[in-house]
Motif scaffolding. Structure first.
Motif, PDB file in Angstrom:
ATOM      1  N   LEU A   1      18.345 -36.090  12.183  1.00 41.03           N
ATOM      2  CA  LEU A   1      17.165 -35.610  11.653  1.00 41.03           C
ATOM      3  C   LEU A   1      16.851 -36.004  10.247  1.00 41.03           C
ATOM      4  N   ASP A   2      17.991 -36.424   9.679  1.00 40.21           N
ATOM      5  CA  ASP A   2      18.068 -36.896   8.225  1.00 40.21           C
ATOM      6  C   ASP A   2      19.248 -38.087   8.124  1.00 40.21           C
ATOM      7  N   LEU A   3      18.900 -39.461   8.382  1.00 44.84           N
ATOM      8  CA  LEU A   3      19.805 -40.122   8.507  1.00 44.84           C
ATOM      9  C   LEU A   3      20.056 -40.731   7.118  1.00 44.84           C
ATOM     10  N   PRO A   4      21.350 -40.714   6.869  1.00 47.39           N
ATOM     11  CA  PRO A   4      21.994 -41.052   5.462  1.00 47.39           C
ATOM     12  C   PRO A   4      22.144 -42.659   5.360  1.00 47.39           C
TER      13      PRO A   4
ATOM     14  N   VAL B   1      11.367 -34.165  16.718  1.00 48.39           N
ATOM     15  CA  VAL B   1      11.588 -35.298  17.438  1.00 48.39           C
ATOM     16  C   VAL B   1      10.883 -36.445  16.461  1.00 48.39           C
ATOM     17  N   MET B   2       9.894 -36.034  15.999  1.00 50.33           N
ATOM     18  CA  MET B   2       9.195 -37.110  14.791  1.00 50.33           C
ATOM     19  C   MET B   2       9.987 -37.427  13.560  1.00 50.33           C
ATOM     20  N   ALA B   3      10.808 -36.409  13.266  1.00 49.75           N
ATOM     21  CA  ALA B   3      11.856 -36.683  12.139  1.00 49.75           C
ATOM     22  C   ALA B   3      12.737 -37.531  12.461  1.00 49.75           C
TER      23      ALA B   3
ATOM     24  N   ASP C   1      11.324 -40.998  12.719  1.00 50.04           N
ATOM     25  CA  ASP C   1      10.688 -41.675  11.447  1.00 50.04           C
ATOM     26  C   ASP C   1      12.146 -42.200  10.745  1.00 50.04           C
ATOM     27  N   GLY C   2      13.164 -41.653  11.070  1.00 46.75           N
ATOM     28  CA  GLY C   2      14.330 -41.973  10.645  1.00 46.75           C
ATOM     29  C   GLY C   2      14.855 -43.239  11.373  1.00 46.75           C
ATOM     30  N   VAL C   3      14.624 -43.251  12.583  1.00 45.36           N
ATOM     31  CA  VAL C   3      15.171 -44.652  13.288  1.00 45.36           C
ATOM     32  C   VAL C   3      14.204 -45.593  13.014  1.00 45.36           C
ATOM     33  N   HIS C   4      13.114 -45.496  12.745  1.00 42.56           N
ATOM     34  CA  HIS C   4      11.925 -46.499  12.489  1.00 42.56           C
ATOM     35  C   HIS C   4      12.330 -47.221  11.298  1.00 42.56           C
TER      36      HIS C   4
ATOM     37  N   PRO D   1       0.466 -43.625  15.989  1.00 43.87           N
ATOM     38  CA  PRO D   1       0.254 -44.881  15.066  1.00 43.87           C
ATOM     39  C   PRO D   1       1.017 -45.218  14.037  1.00 43.87           C
ATOM     40  N   LYS D   2       1.722 -44.526  13.274  1.00 44.31           N
ATOM     41  CA  LYS D   2       2.432 -44.715  12.255  1.00 44.31           C
ATOM     42  C   LYS D   2       3.688 -45.636  12.488  1.00 44.31           C
ATOM     43  N   TYR D   3       4.108 -45.981  13.807  1.00 43.26           N
ATOM     44  CA  TYR D   3       5.030 -46.865  13.987  1.00 43.26           C
ATOM     45  C   TYR D   3       4.589 -48.233  14.506  1.00 43.26           C
ATOM     46  N   SER D   4       5.311 -49.213  14.072  1.00 43.87           N
ATOM     47  CA  SER D   4       5.026 -50.570  14.372  1.00 43.87           C
ATOM     48  C   SER D   4       5.734 -51.118  15.714  1.00 43.87           C
ATOM     49  N   TRP D   5       6.610 -50.170  16.486  1.00 45.18           N
ATOM     50  CA  TRP D   5       7.139 -50.651  17.688  1.00 45.18           C
ATOM     51  C   TRP D   5       6.342 -50.911  18.859  1.00 45.18           C
ATOM     52  N   SER D   6       6.727 -51.795  20.006  1.00 46.31           N
ATOM     53  CA  SER D   6       5.900 -51.771  20.879  1.00 46.31           C
ATOM     54  C   SER D   6       6.844 -50.730  22.029  1.00 46.31           C
ATOM     55  N   MET D   7       6.402 -50.374  23.113  1.00 48.58           N
ATOM     56  CA  MET D   7       7.156 -49.687  23.931  1.00 48.58           C
ATOM     57  C   MET D   7       7.088 -50.242  25.280  1.00 48.58           C
ATOM     58  N   GLU D   8       8.353 -50.283  26.176  1.00 46.33           N
ATOM     59  CA  GLU D   8       8.607 -50.614  27.319  1.00 46.33           C
ATOM     60  C   GLU D   8       9.859 -49.911  28.053  1.00 46.33           C
ATOM     61  N   TYR D   9       9.835 -49.949  29.117  1.00 46.63           N
ATOM     62  CA  TYR D   9      11.247 -49.326  29.866  1.00 46.63           C
ATOM     63  C   TYR D   9      11.414 -49.701  31.077  1.00 46.63           C
ATOM     64  N   ASN D  10      12.548 -49.490  31.380  1.00 49.37           N
ATOM     65  CA  ASN D  10      13.248 -49.762  32.756  1.00 49.37           C
ATOM     66  C   ASN D  10      13.785 -48.199  33.263  1.00 49.37           C
ATOM     67  N   THR D  11      13.999 -48.289  34.540  1.00 45.41           N
ATOM     68  CA  THR D  11      14.607 -47.332  35.152  1.00 45.41           C
ATOM     69  C   THR D  11      15.800 -47.672  35.973  1.00 45.41           C
ATOM     70  N   PHE D  12      16.917 -46.526  35.998  1.00 52.07           N
ATOM     71  CA  PHE D  12      18.220 -47.034  36.823  1.00 52.07           C
ATOM     72  C   PHE D  12      18.331 -45.491  37.483  1.00 52.07           C
ATOM     73  N   GLY D  13      19.083 -45.459  38.645  1.00 54.04           N
ATOM     74  CA  GLY D  13      19.389 -44.162  39.382  1.00 54.04           C
ATOM     75  C   GLY D  13      18.575 -44.514  40.609  1.00 54.04           C
TER      76      GLY D  13
END
Length: 256
Positions: free
Chosen positions: A117-120, A156-158, A161-164, A191-203
């Protein structure tokens, strides 16, 4: 977990399983990691290795959130990805992971005690950030999955935010989770994130989701929705291993 009762049986398949809320207690994880050598959440590496290889270059710098006592970083290393930094909130997990990696000669892998939640880390430090089940812990007390509690959303948003922030301009975030797209999309597609989203599944009997968020690649929602058709939700537990069932979305327990 690869991030965070008073008691824990070293055999996760035994009768004395913890409740989901126990996972929010950092002391639980310290105690668990002190006696448990290895536990793999959401299937082992072989089930999604093909997805890793098609999305992560061997030259990539990788940050793993909530390494716990998983072997994910070791498997990445064996596949030629050597610039790896692992973090976990538990000092016990970090110490034991360092000892294990050094004993196997994986000296290049760095392990740091840190809170996701607070990436250094400095901005734009990594090509890839990956988590496997770690963010699922944040949802164990979310309440209604269609309208999670504000406290859950804030955590979750924190994290996002750090990951982005720490991802390089063309970096990717990989999230391996039980979270179905219709629950994750409103958070991932803020909207504040510039990434696209896609996904795959397994199982087989139950879908595990492998999300890929590509920074700087966001396109309009209509085009992305054409590519991402949500699968039917399977509520069967036959395939769930160990404690994985605790992260299954429980519609029958939803609050009004």
């Amino acid at each position: 977990m690869e991030n965070r009762s008073d008691t824990h049986n070293s055999d996760p398949n035994s009768v004395g399983r913890p409740s989901a809320l126990t996972y929010l207690d950092p002391h639980y994880w310290d105690e668990r990691f002190s006696s448990e050598e290895h536990y793999e959440w959401f299937k082992d590496y072989s089930h999604f290795q093909h997805l890793i290889k098609s999305n992560i270059k061997t030259s990539s710098s990788v940050l793993e959130l909530g390494c716990g006592n998983s072997q994910l970083c070791e498997e990445l290393y064996k596949d030629g990805i050597v610039d790896i930094t692992c973090i976990d909130l538990s000092s016990v997990a970090v110490e034991k992971m360092l000892d294990r990696l050094l004993s196997k000669g994986y000296k290049e892998i760095k392990v740091v005690q840190a809170d996701m939640l607070d990436l250094p880390f400095n901005s734009e430090s990594f090509d890839v950030v990956i988590e496997k089940g770690t963010m699922d812990v944040l949802f164990v007390d979310a309440g209604d999955p269609w309208n999670p509690r504000p406290e859950t959303v804030s955590k979750v948003m924190a994290t996002l935010d750090g990951v982005h922030r720490v991802l390089k301009p063309d970096g990717i975030f990989i999230s391996i989770t039980f979270g179905q797209p219709h629950f994750r999309r409103p958070l991932f597609k803020d909207p504040k994130y510039s990434w696209s989203m896609e996904y795959n599944t397994f199982g087989d009997g139950f879908h595990y989701f492998f999300y890929i968020l590509r920074k700087g690649k966001r396109c309009n929602d209509e085009k992305e929705n054409e590519k991402c058709k949500d699968p039917l939700i399977s509520l069967y537990q036959d395939e769930l291993e160990g404690e994985d069932y605790l992260f299954r979305t429980r519609f029958d327990d939803d609050e009004d």
